[in-house]
Scaffold this motif. Structure first.
Motif, mmCIF file in Angstrom:
data_model
loop_
_atom_site.group_PDB
_atom_site.id
_atom_site.type_symbol
_atom_site.label_atom_id
_atom_site.label_comp_id
_atom_site.label_asym_id
_atom_site.label_seq_id
_atom_site.Cartn_x
_atom_site.Cartn_y
_atom_site.Cartn_z
ATOM 1 N N GLY A 15 0.809 -1.216 0.000
ATOM 2 C CA GLY A 15 0.000 0.000 0.000
ATOM 3 C C GLY A 15 0.838 1.261 0.000
ATOM 4 N N ASN A 16 1.918 1.253 0.771
ATOM 5 C CA ASN A 16 2.809 2.418 0.854
ATOM 6 C C ASN A 16 4.047 2.268 -0.020
ATOM 7 O OD1 ASN A 16 1.257 3.909 2.728
ATOM 8 N ND2 ASN A 16 2.029 2.621 4.381
ATOM 9 N N ASN A 17 4.203 1.105 -0.649
ATOM 10 C CA ASN A 17 5.344 0.813 -1.508
ATOM 11 C C ASN A 17 6.667 1.060 -0.775
ATOM 12 O OD1 ASN A 17 6.233 -0.174 -4.036
ATOM 13 N ND2 ASN A 17 6.734 1.893 -4.706
ATOM 14 N N GLU A 18 6.778 0.450 0.427
ATOM 15 C CA GLU A 18 7.995 0.602 1.217
ATOM 16 C C GLU A 18 8.262 -0.674 2.010
ATOM 17 O OE1 GLU A 18 7.085 4.124 3.433
ATOM 18 O OE2 GLU A 18 5.901 3.028 4.899
ATOM 19 N N PHE A 19 9.516 -0.843 2.384
ATOM 20 C CA PHE A 19 9.948 -2.026 3.118
ATOM 21 C C PHE A 19 10.231 -1.654 4.561
ATOM 22 C CE2 PHE A 19 13.241 -5.108 4.467
ATOM 23 C CZ PHE A 19 12.524 -6.286 4.260
ATOM 24 N N SER A 20 9.607 -2.363 5.490
ATOM 25 C CA SER A 20 9.858 -2.161 6.915
ATOM 26 C C SER A 20 10.901 -3.172 7.362
ATOM 27 C CB SER A 20 8.577 -2.343 7.728
ATOM 28 O OG SER A 20 7.661 -1.340 7.415
ATOM 29 N N LEU A 21 12.070 -2.668 7.632
ATOM 30 C CA LEU A 21 13.189 -3.495 8.058
ATOM 31 C C LEU A 21 13.017 -3.826 9.535
ATOM 32 C CD1 LEU A 21 15.945 -4.622 7.110
ATOM 33 C CD2 LEU A 21 16.943 -2.454 7.827
ATOM 34 N N LYS A 22 13.023 -5.107 9.873
ATOM 35 C CA LYS A 22 12.810 -5.549 11.254
ATOM 36 C C LYS A 22 14.076 -6.068 11.911
ATOM 37 C CE LYS A 22 8.306 -5.067 10.804
ATOM 38 N NZ LYS A 22 7.566 -4.023 11.423
ATOM 39 N N GLN A 23 14.992 -6.606 11.099
ATOM 40 C CA GLN A 23 16.203 -7.190 11.675
ATOM 41 C C GLN A 23 17.349 -7.114 10.674
ATOM 42 O OE1 GLN A 23 15.513 -11.016 13.361
ATOM 43 N NE2 GLN A 23 17.497 -11.105 14.326
ATOM 44 N N THR A 32 12.008 2.052 8.101
ATOM 45 C CA THR A 32 11.318 1.970 6.824
ATOM 46 C C THR A 32 12.259 2.437 5.722
ATOM 47 O OG1 THR A 32 9.207 2.395 7.906
ATOM 48 C CG2 THR A 32 9.299 2.739 5.538
ATOM 49 N N ILE A 33 12.322 1.654 4.653
ATOM 50 C CA ILE A 33 13.210 1.953 3.536
ATOM 51 C C ILE A 33 12.368 2.131 2.276
ATOM 52 C CG2 ILE A 33 15.090 1.082 2.108
ATOM 53 C CD1 ILE A 33 15.981 -0.607 4.468
ATOM 54 N N ASN A 34 12.533 3.298 1.637
ATOM 55 C CA ASN A 34 11.836 3.479 0.364
ATOM 56 C C ASN A 34 12.724 2.964 -0.769
ATOM 57 O OD1 ASN A 34 13.598 5.579 -0.551
ATOM 58 N ND2 ASN A 34 12.400 7.090 0.580
ATOM 59 N N ASN A 36 14.260 4.432 -3.288
ATOM 60 C CA ASN A 36 15.501 5.174 -3.554
ATOM 61 C C ASN A 36 16.580 4.854 -2.531
ATOM 62 O OD1 ASN A 36 14.495 6.415 -5.832
ATOM 63 N ND2 ASN A 36 13.749 8.199 -4.713
ATOM 64 N N GLN A 37 16.204 4.750 -1.259
ATOM 65 C CA GLN A 37 17.168 4.405 -0.215
ATOM 66 C C GLN A 37 17.731 3.004 -0.448
ATOM 67 O OE1 GLN A 37 14.353 5.109 2.948
ATOM 68 N NE2 GLN A 37 15.530 6.872 3.685
ATOM 69 N N LEU A 38 16.862 2.086 -0.813
ATOM 70 C CA LEU A 38 17.293 0.717 -1.068
ATOM 71 C C LEU A 38 18.281 0.680 -2.228
ATOM 72 C CD1 LEU A 38 16.073 -2.534 -0.569
ATOM 73 C CD2 LEU A 38 15.935 -2.060 -3.001
ATOM 74 N N LYS A 39 17.967 1.385 -3.299
ATOM 75 C CA LYS A 39 18.861 1.390 -4.459
ATOM 76 C C LYS A 39 20.197 2.044 -4.130
ATOM 77 C CE LYS A 39 15.416 0.914 -8.002
ATOM 78 N NZ LYS A 39 14.789 1.382 -9.210
ATOM 79 N N SER A 40 20.177 3.108 -3.341
ATOM 80 C CA SER A 40 21.424 3.765 -2.943
ATOM 81 C C SER A 40 22.303 2.815 -2.139
ATOM 82 C CB SER A 40 21.140 5.021 -2.119
ATOM 83 O OG SER A 40 20.544 6.009 -2.897
ATOM 84 N N LEU A 41 21.708 2.119 -1.173
ATOM 85 C CA LEU A 41 22.452 1.156 -0.365
ATOM 86 C C LEU A 41 22.983 0.021 -1.245
ATOM 87 C CD1 LEU A 41 23.458 0.030 2.325
ATOM 88 C CD2 LEU A 41 21.173 -0.959 2.667
ATOM 89 N N TYR A 42 22.149 -0.472 -2.131
ATOM 90 C CA TYR A 42 22.552 -1.564 -3.014
ATOM 91 C C TYR A 42 23.753 -1.153 -3.864
ATOM 92 C CZ TYR A 42 22.462 -5.102 -6.634
ATOM 93 O OH TYR A 42 22.827 -6.114 -7.485
#
Length: 87
Positions: A15-23, A32-34, A36-42
């Motif tokens: 629904g929000n198109n985002e990943f909630s990092l738990k561990q 929460t990672i959107n 763009n943040q995920l791609k930057s880290l990758y």
């Protein structure tokens, strides 16, 4: 959609198109990672994945987590799985 990867686990919120990092490794977090943040880290890790000494990432800019070269590769695989969830 749940993801239990080798280095990270969490839940993708379509629904929000985002990943909630738990561990991350054995550390519990709530971040929460959107996309763009995920791609930057990758891309950052991909550029440095051959670093023999590994790398250090931080949670909350306070808690350093050391990643070996093997763990960086595992995390890159986990991030690829998360990336495939974004639309």
């Amino acid at each position: 959609m749940l993801l239990n990867g080798d280095i990270i686990s969490g839940e993708f919120d379509e629904g929000n198109n985002e990943f909630s990092l738990k561990q991350v490794k054995h550390f519990t977090t709530e971040t929460t990672i959107n996309e763009n943040q995920l791609k930057s880290l990758y891309h950052y890790l991909k550029k440095n994945q051959e670093d023999i000494d590994g790398h250090v990432i931080t949670l909350y800019d306070q808690l350093p987590i050391r990643l070996t070269q093997e763990e960086i590769n595992l995390l890159l695989n986990d991030l690829e799985k998360v990336n495939s969830m974004y639309f």
